[in-house]
Design an enzyme around this catalytic site. Sequence first.
Site, PDB file in Angstrom:
ATOM      1  N   TYR A   1      47.049  62.579  91.263  1.00 60.48           N
ATOM      2  CA  TYR A   1      48.199  63.403  91.650  1.00 60.48           C
ATOM      3  C   TYR A   1      49.276  62.548  92.308  1.00 60.48           C
ATOM      4  O   TYR A   1      50.447  62.592  91.918  1.00 60.48           O
ATOM      5  CB  TYR A   1      47.728  64.502  92.605  1.00 60.48           C
ATOM      6  CG  TYR A   1      48.803  65.461  93.037  1.00 60.48           C
ATOM      7  CD1 TYR A   1      49.282  66.442  92.169  1.00 60.48           C
ATOM      8  CD2 TYR A   1      49.334  65.421  94.325  1.00 60.48           C
ATOM      9  CE1 TYR A   1      50.262  67.342  92.567  1.00 60.48           C
ATOM     10  CE2 TYR A   1      50.310  66.311  94.731  1.00 60.48           C
ATOM     11  CZ  TYR A   1      50.775  67.270  93.850  1.00 60.48           C
ATOM     12  OH  TYR A   1      51.738  68.153  94.243  1.00 60.48           O
TER      13      TYR A   1
ATOM     14  N   SER B   1      56.476  66.174  95.679  1.00 59.98           N
ATOM     15  CA  SER B   1      55.458  66.420  96.689  1.00 59.98           C
ATOM     16  C   SER B   1      55.558  65.356  97.771  1.00 59.98           C
ATOM     17  O   SER B   1      56.077  64.253  97.519  1.00 59.98           O
ATOM     18  CB  SER B   1      54.064  66.370  96.055  1.00 59.98           C
ATOM     19  OG  SER B   1      53.046  66.377  97.036  1.00 59.98           O
TER      20      SER B   1
END
Length: 374
Positions: free
Chosen positions: A261, A248
């Site tokens: 995250y 990501s």
Amino acid sequence: MTVELTQFELLPLLRGALIARDNTPVVLQPSQAEPTVTISADGADVAEVAAAVAAALPTDLSLPATIKVTAGGAAAVVEASKLGGAATVPSSRQPEAGHASSRAGVVAGRVALVTGGAQGFGEEIVRSLHASGAWVFVADLNIDGATRLTEELGERATPIKVNVADEDSVRAMAEQVVATTGGIDLVVSNAGIARAGSVLSQELSAFQLSTEVNYVAFFLVTKHLGQILRQQHVAAPDWTTDIVQINSKSGLVGSNRNAAYAGSKFGGIGLVQSFALELVDHRVKVNAICPGNFLDGPLWSDPDNGLFVQYLRSGKVPGAKDVDDVRRFYESKVPMGRGTHGADVMRALFYIVEQDYETGQALPVTGGQVMLSS
């Protein structure tokens, strides 16, 4: 002295020997037919067994063929075949590697596995790999979704139920891969979750869940599927395989009120670089793709627990009154004015597979939102 082998170890050796013979991937499926050729090999170590298997392969053996292979107490009868349109990836030492047109077929005939493949980015990756000629394992905890997808795709698609954060489940997944195709060429570790929240108030359980699924799972997937890639390499030392983590942009820059995250994704980059240094000895390339926000996927747009909803509830976007305000805020942060699409990620994935001379990299696909810096 005879080395003790299991079928899990034996079939990748046979697949590697067949790959090395023709420089083309093959599929080994269980067969009830009488074998057209029988191979027996014993040795003091795995490399010796692999060499004996390779030496025993008839030079005139045409595929598909039914093969019985025995070694170290393990035995298997399989149907060996090549998928239609199977293609090799040109080595950087070959003239054709300089032509971009080769990229379209880099996964044709290869065996791939995508974790979290039943929905979102994972589903788009599965569909693209399958359309490009690969055999694709759709590995997901959502087995109903994985099964529906594979039934829609038809041949060359196999569902596997897996909890990527549970080692026994991941081990069973690896064993099913070998029992179905004999080995694998491309592992896409895509499964992931996001649990947004302030460090001052987030529950430990939410933080730990993000770590287990986004970080620990990549270790487990690499550990168990990497054993297959290593075993194939013993018999096919010139064949290059790939492990790709779908990371990501949050693995490259911090994320406000989304530390669980971002932290797990930062850790994933460290694993990519470390695994790359180790597995290069087995001609396994390990890289990451770092997409921007997939705003149209369920991770963001799920009406009950998507990130639009989570960010609205947590107040991460000041002044936002509804999820449309949150979406517009995130679109405005991208120089190219939109979220990431599945096709953007696939172009990066094909590049990584084709690239013979790169490992340990994290490739941003963010529309300019995150740029590399020194």
